[in-house]
Every structure is written in C-alpha cells, then in structure tokens.
Write an enzyme that holds these catalytic residues in place. Structure first.
Site, PDB file in Angstrom:
ATOM      1  N   HIS A 123      29.301  34.516  37.587  1.00 57.14           N
ATOM      2  CA  HIS A 123      29.875  33.213  37.218  1.00 57.14           C
ATOM      3  C   HIS A 123      29.396  32.084  38.122  1.00 57.14           C
ATOM      4  O   HIS A 123      30.044  31.046  38.202  1.00 57.14           O
ATOM      5  CB  HIS A 123      31.400  33.298  37.210  1.00 57.14           C
ATOM      6  CG  HIS A 123      31.936  34.193  36.123  1.00 57.14           C
ATOM      7  ND1 HIS A 123      33.222  34.646  36.063  1.00 57.14           N
ATOM      8  CD2 HIS A 123      31.319  34.715  35.018  1.00 57.14           C
ATOM      9  CE1 HIS A 123      33.397  35.410  34.992  1.00 57.14           C
ATOM     10  NE2 HIS A 123      32.247  35.482  34.351  1.00 57.14           N
ATOM     11  N   GLY A 193      40.197  44.238  41.455  1.00 55.28           N
ATOM     12  CA  GLY A 193      40.779  42.895  41.415  1.00 55.28           C
ATOM     13  C   GLY A 193      40.368  42.025  40.254  1.00 55.28           C
ATOM     14  O   GLY A 193      40.231  40.816  40.421  1.00 55.28           O
TER      15      GLY A 193
HETATM   16  P1  NAD Z   1      42.123  36.906  37.295  1.00 45.17           P
HETATM   17  O1  NAD Z   1      42.851  35.856  38.082  1.00 45.17           O
HETATM   18  O2  NAD Z   1      42.128  36.807  35.817  1.00 45.17           O
HETATM   19  O3  NAD Z   1      42.730  38.320  37.684  1.00 45.17           O
HETATM   20  C1  NAD Z   1      42.921  38.702  39.012  1.00 45.17           C
HETATM   21  C2  NAD Z   1      43.307  40.164  39.007  1.00 45.17           C
HETATM   22  O4  NAD Z   1      43.415  40.574  40.352  1.00 45.17           O
HETATM   23  C3  NAD Z   1      44.643  40.459  38.329  1.00 45.17           C
HETATM   24  O5  NAD Z   1      44.495  41.577  37.473  1.00 45.17           O
HETATM   25  C4  NAD Z   1      45.578  40.786  39.505  1.00 45.17           C
HETATM   26  O6  NAD Z   1      46.550  41.768  39.148  1.00 45.17           O
HETATM   27  C5  NAD Z   1      44.589  41.339  40.499  1.00 45.17           C
HETATM   28  N1  NAD Z   1      44.969  41.189  41.905  1.00 45.17           N
HETATM   29  C6  NAD Z   1      45.625  40.168  42.496  1.00 45.17           C
HETATM   30  N2  NAD Z   1      45.710  40.384  43.823  1.00 45.17           N
HETATM   31  C7  NAD Z   1      45.100  41.572  44.056  1.00 45.17           C
HETATM   32  C8  NAD Z   1      44.855  42.337  45.217  1.00 45.17           C
HETATM   33  N3  NAD Z   1      45.256  41.927  46.430  1.00 45.17           N
HETATM   34  N4  NAD Z   1      44.196  43.511  45.099  1.00 45.17           N
HETATM   35  C9  NAD Z   1      43.774  43.952  43.882  1.00 45.17           C
HETATM   36  N5  NAD Z   1      43.982  43.274  42.745  1.00 45.17           N
HETATM   37  C10 NAD Z   1      44.627  42.098  42.829  1.00 45.17           C
HETATM   38  O7  NAD Z   1      40.637  36.945  37.887  1.00 45.17           O
HETATM   39  P2  NAD Z   1      39.290  37.494  37.264  1.00 45.17           P
HETATM   40  O8  NAD Z   1      39.545  38.764  36.539  1.00 45.17           O
HETATM   41  O9  NAD Z   1      38.300  37.465  38.371  1.00 45.17           O
HETATM   42  O10 NAD Z   1      38.852  36.423  36.166  1.00 45.17           O
HETATM   43  C11 NAD Z   1      39.153  35.034  36.275  1.00 45.17           C
HETATM   44  C12 NAD Z   1      37.981  34.071  36.476  1.00 45.17           C
HETATM   45  O11 NAD Z   1      38.323  33.100  37.474  1.00 45.17           O
HETATM   46  C13 NAD Z   1      36.701  34.679  36.954  1.00 45.17           C
HETATM   47  O12 NAD Z   1      35.754  34.245  36.054  1.00 45.17           O
HETATM   48  C14 NAD Z   1      36.383  34.061  38.315  1.00 45.17           C
HETATM   49  O13 NAD Z   1      35.060  33.559  38.296  1.00 45.17           O
HETATM   50  C15 NAD Z   1      37.294  32.900  38.445  1.00 45.17           C
HETATM   51  N6  NAD Z   1      37.927  32.787  39.804  1.00 45.17           N
HETATM   52  C16 NAD Z   1      37.196  33.071  40.952  1.00 45.17           C
HETATM   53  C17 NAD Z   1      37.801  32.993  42.200  1.00 45.17           C
HETATM   54  C18 NAD Z   1      36.984  33.286  43.446  1.00 45.17           C
HETATM   55  O14 NAD Z   1      35.772  33.067  43.436  1.00 45.17           O
HETATM   56  N7  NAD Z   1      37.582  33.830  44.515  1.00 45.17           N
HETATM   57  C19 NAD Z   1      39.145  32.655  42.310  1.00 45.17           C
HETATM   58  C20 NAD Z   1      39.856  32.349  41.119  1.00 45.17           C
HETATM   59  C21 NAD Z   1      39.231  32.436  39.877  1.00 45.17           C
END
Ligand code: NAD
Length: 253
Positions: A123, A193
């Site tokens: 992404h 995650g």
């Molecule tokens: P999502 O927010 O849809 O899902 C996050 C998942 O992580 C959930 O299933 C949740 O239950 C789980 N989770 C939360 N805390 C956790 C932990 N400590 N350990 C294990 N699992 C945990 O995120 P996604 O599936 O990555 O998709 C959403 C989109 O948002 C992606 O396309 C991403 O590019 C973007 N995004 C990226 C970031 C980043 O770069 N850090 C942050 C937010 C969103």
C-alpha cells in the site's frame, strides 16, 4: 482465551519444516508501537471525518488541504513510533528461515527499522510523496509539514500527494506481483495483525492456501482469515511473534 502454547509449538514445527515462508502483516502489528489501526483511527481524533474520504482520490479532489493535514498528522505519529517486539521477531524469523518474504499493508517503516530487508509494501509508504498527475517524486520540506495545503509538483505544478494506495486505486504492480509469487511458492503463510477485509491483500492467504501452504494467523480477534487458517494464534503480535521465534529456535536446536 485458549492457551496457545501447544499451537505455537505446532506453528514452529511447520516453520521448521518449511523451505519458503511468506508473512503478510497489517496495521495490528504496529498497534503496540502506538500507531492506530485503521479502525482505531476512525474512532480517534478524526472521528468527525470518514476515513475513506481522507484516503481516496475523490476526497483529495474535494478538499486537498484536509487530506494533506491528515497525512501530515499521521506522518508525525509514525515518526514518533519505534518497532515493537513483533517487528523484531519477524526480522529474527527472516534470519532463521532460508526463504522468508515479508509483505506488508502498512505504510510505516517499522519493519525496516527492526532490521527486515526487502519488505514488499503493498500500500505504498507514508514517507514518500509524488505528484498526483505526473507521479514525479517530491521531497518533503519542513515548512510543507505545517502547511494548510499540499505543495505543488516541481515538474508540472499539480498537487503533491502521499505515495500511498487510496481506496479505489490499484496496488503497485511490482509489489503485487512479488507478493502473489511469494504466496504461490510458499509452504507456510504467516499472517499477523490484519482484518482481512482489504482486497487484494486479503486474497494472498487464499492464494497460498490453494497452493497447499499452511496458514497461521495471529490476531487479537478472529477474522475472515483466522476462520480459514490452519492455526489461529490468538493474542497480540508483539507477544505471540517473539514466542513463535523462540519456539522455532528451540525446534531447530
Ligand atoms: P485493520 O485496521 O483493518 O485491522 C487491524 C487488525 O489488527 C484487526 O483485525 C485487529 O483485530 C488486529 N490487531 C489489533 N491490534 C493487534 C495486535 N496488537 N496484535 C495483533 N493483531 C492486532 O488493518 P489492515 O488489515 O492492515 O487494513 C487496513 C488498511 O489501513 C491497510 O491498507 C493499511 O495500509 C492501512 N493502515 C496502515 C497503518 C500503518 O501503516 N501502521 C495504520 C493504519 C491503517
């Protein structure tokens, strides 16, 4: 919660026997570094706005300043974050396993900071900027971080945007190809995650499964991926992944 130690031992055994492993990570792996997941971001500071609106070409067209300021806020958050034990354990796994491909949906650089190399960013990256029209890369200047509106492209004068994939946009083809090939050729796919709701990333475990791979899912809660996984290790990735890395070392010893 089910005691997962026996499942961790089984997962470590699968990794021990595998010659090619691919790992798909999502926002959950960075949650313990203080980076909000997609859903956290929606219920947080920006709850007055529709996150999809802030992450779409249409939203950028309607209000480029709002989108710019949201990304500058997120960039600041990412810069303040450090890798957690989950990121570090994945870098360790890569050193232990002969062929280990790491594919992330995250736009942060915490895997790289933890020592992972060759990370496939499905992404894009929030540390890169480009022109929305001609794609000319843009180097962010200090003053632009505090600006009310996005800067103009040095090549064509159009608006500069973050080099991330927005809703409705295609994924970078080279990254998608690399991720699909890795999924096809893997014996084990480790997923950590991710909610498994964002396609085509969520397709990768299905590709791996169809190719005969064992799917191991790590998440604090069940998801469409855990429902299809061979092993579901319920817990925080920052806690489960280090235990898995240790179990693999023990299994190899
Ligand atoms: P999502 O927010 O849809 O899902 C996050 C998942 O992580 C959930 O299933 C949740 O239950 C789980 N989770 C939360 N805390 C956790 C932990 N400590 N350990 C294990 N699992 C945990 O995120 P996604 O599936 O990555 O998709 C959403 C989109 O948002 C992606 O396309 C991403 O590019 C973007 N995004 C990226 C970031 C980043 O770069 N850090 C942050 C937010 C969103």
């Amino acid at each position: 919660m089910e005691e997962i130690e026996p499942l961790i031992a089984q997962a470590a055994q699968s990794l021990c026997e595998a010659s090619a492993v691919v790992c798909l990570t999502g926002a959950g792996v960075s949650a313990e570094s203080g980076v909000p997941t997609f859903r956290d971001a929606q219920s947080g500071l920006w709850s007055r706005f529709d996150a999809a609106e802030l992450a779409s070409p249409e939203g950028f067209e309607r209000d480029p300043g709002l989108v710019w300021r949201w990304y500058m806020w997120r960039l600041q958050q990412l810069e303040a974050a450090s890798p957690n034990p989950g990121h570090i354990a994945l870098a360790e796994l890569a050193r232990t396993i002969e062929k280990f491909d790491l594919v992330t949906q995250n736009v942060d650089d915490l895997h790289e900071q933890a020592g992972s190399v060759g990370v496939v960013h499905l992404h894009g990256s929030l540390f890169r900027f480009r022109c929305r029209l001609c794609a000319h890369p843009h180097r962010l200047r200090e003053a632009e971080r505090r600006a009310a509106n996005p800067p103009a492209c040095a090549a064509c004068g159009e608006l500069v945007r973050p080099d991330v994939v927005w809703f409705g946009e295609g994924l970078p083809l080279d990254a998608l190809r690399a991720a699909s090939e890795a999924a096809h050729g893997s014996d084990v796919m480790l997923v950590a995650g991710t909610s498994g709701l964002v396609y085509p990333a969520a397709q990768l475990p299905l590709i791996a499964r169809q190719a005969g791979a064992t799917i191991i899912d790590i998440n604090v809660e069940r998801s469409p991926i855990s429902d299809r996984a061979n092993l579901f290790l319920q817990g925080k990735s920052g806690e489960v992944l280090p235990r898995l890395a240790k179990a693999l070392q023990d299994a190899k010893a």
